[in-house]
Write an enzyme that holds these catalytic residues in place. Sequence first.
Site, PDB file in Angstrom:
ATOM      1  N   GLY A  31      35.010  39.906  35.680  1.00  0.00           N
ATOM      2  CA  GLY A  31      36.009  39.019  35.062  1.00  0.00           C
ATOM      3  C   GLY A  31      36.773  39.731  33.965  1.00  0.00           C
ATOM      4  O   GLY A  31      37.342  39.113  33.075  1.00  0.00           O
ATOM      5  N   ASP A  52      46.446  39.186  33.618  1.00  0.00           N
ATOM      6  CA  ASP A  52      45.642  40.412  33.638  1.00  0.00           C
ATOM      7  C   ASP A  52      46.526  41.652  33.595  1.00  0.00           C
ATOM      8  O   ASP A  52      46.275  42.597  32.840  1.00  0.00           O
ATOM      9  CB  ASP A  52      44.778  40.462  34.902  1.00  0.00           C
ATOM     10  CG  ASP A  52      43.879  39.247  35.026  1.00  0.00           C
ATOM     11  OD1 ASP A  52      43.774  38.481  34.058  1.00  0.00           O
ATOM     12  OD2 ASP A  52      43.288  39.066  36.106  1.00  0.00           O
ATOM     13  N   TYR A  67      39.941  30.310  44.085  1.00  0.00           N
ATOM     14  CA  TYR A  67      41.039  30.582  43.151  1.00  0.00           C
ATOM     15  C   TYR A  67      42.368  30.113  43.755  1.00  0.00           C
ATOM     16  O   TYR A  67      43.134  29.374  43.129  1.00  0.00           O
ATOM     17  CB  TYR A  67      41.091  32.089  42.845  1.00  0.00           C
ATOM     18  CG  TYR A  67      42.126  32.447  41.811  1.00  0.00           C
ATOM     19  CD1 TYR A  67      41.792  32.543  40.465  1.00  0.00           C
ATOM     20  CD2 TYR A  67      43.461  32.665  42.175  1.00  0.00           C
ATOM     21  CE1 TYR A  67      42.746  32.851  39.513  1.00  0.00           C
ATOM     22  CE2 TYR A  67      44.422  32.965  41.229  1.00  0.00           C
ATOM     23  CZ  TYR A  67      44.056  33.076  39.906  1.00  0.00           C
ATOM     24  OH  TYR A  67      45.013  33.367  38.967  1.00  0.00           O
ATOM     25  N   GLY A 101      34.203  42.573  39.420  1.00  0.00           N
ATOM     26  CA  GLY A 101      33.577  41.251  39.412  1.00  0.00           C
ATOM     27  C   GLY A 101      33.102  40.796  38.046  1.00  0.00           C
ATOM     28  O   GLY A 101      32.490  39.742  37.922  1.00  0.00           O
TER      29      GLY A 101
END
Length: 386
Positions: A125, A173, A223, A123
Amino acid sequence: MNTTLINTVKSSFINKFEAEPVLIFSPGRINIIGEHTDYNDGFVFPAAVNKGIVAAIQKSESAESVAFAVDKNESIAFDLNNLKPSTKGSWQNYILGVISEIQKRHHTIGNFNIAFGGDIPGGAGMSSSAALENSVVFGLNTVFDLGLSKHDMILISQKAEHNYVGVNCGIMDQYASMFGIENHALLLDCRTVEATPFKIDFKDYELLLINTNVKHSLSDSAYNDRRSVCESVSEFLNIKALRDATVTDLNTIKTKITPENYQKALFVIEENNRAIAASKAMKADDLVALGELIYASHDGLQNQYKVSCEELDFLVSETKANPNILGARMMGGGFGGCTINLIAKSEVDAFKDHIAEAYKTKFEKECSIYEVKLSDGTHIINELKQ
Ligand code: GLA
């Protein structure tokens, strides 16, 4: 790399499974600029960091496979011939999803054991989830000799997140975590999935992360909702993705879409332009210009794309009166996690004290502050330097 973490994961594996594992480090990431542009085929500017996931993995002769989350002291056993998403917990589906995607591509794996632990909080990020997915696919590729390329592996990790976790993430990512280069950030074109490395030396400045330590619960559905807005506007414009649109193009349909969706699409087009402008500012060593782009990114994420939150906005607004901070913004998907700050090295200590105090006064909870090094992507840990 965190040798304590490596030793903990390795010894946990050996205690639980009584075998010598292969050890993998898979990093989390930061992102200098280019947020929510990846699933619009646009540009992003991430870098892998020296925090992430350590996984220990080895083939097993048992009738089942077992995954063990060292930090949580939780494990799950599963039958490779009968995989389905887990309904409990949080970390299980990152692992099961990767295996399922490998199987979909007709690669055969046998039973195995894996233990993992990490030093980035979920969490934040900073993509602990991509780091975990990459560690699993990289580990399985190694022990079962699957012959997957790094590009294959990141697509497997991304699809695991779509199909088992339910977040329709872009490729940033997984790419940054897999392909990171020490001391470099990567200007990634998410359409071609190819990156240009930029050596990062901000001289008298550095990047500082401040974690709000909050993760608001609607983040996954918000999202996916943002992504579908982008796709429907692209469809309306008759283009493949918003990366192909200019502001002028968008204005031709302005009256045909809602004002909220117009602002969201406008944000993506502008953010994509900012990512490219940031690469030029960095080439020109113009940190003031880079800082302005970073602030503009936050403004758009907050007011146009609406993925920020009170805690993130507060951390950013607290930097604005400080001439030694050139830029600050929320980082990653939003609704919590970290801000990234371009700050004078000489100011770091004073600002840390200030922000810790101010955040606590305002929200009655602590923020966390991280200084990270830019690091290599997912790799085998060969030997432990004590
Ligand atoms: C999350 C997703 C990425 C990206 C960012 C926002 O981290 O996993 O694919 O979309 O949000 O830039």
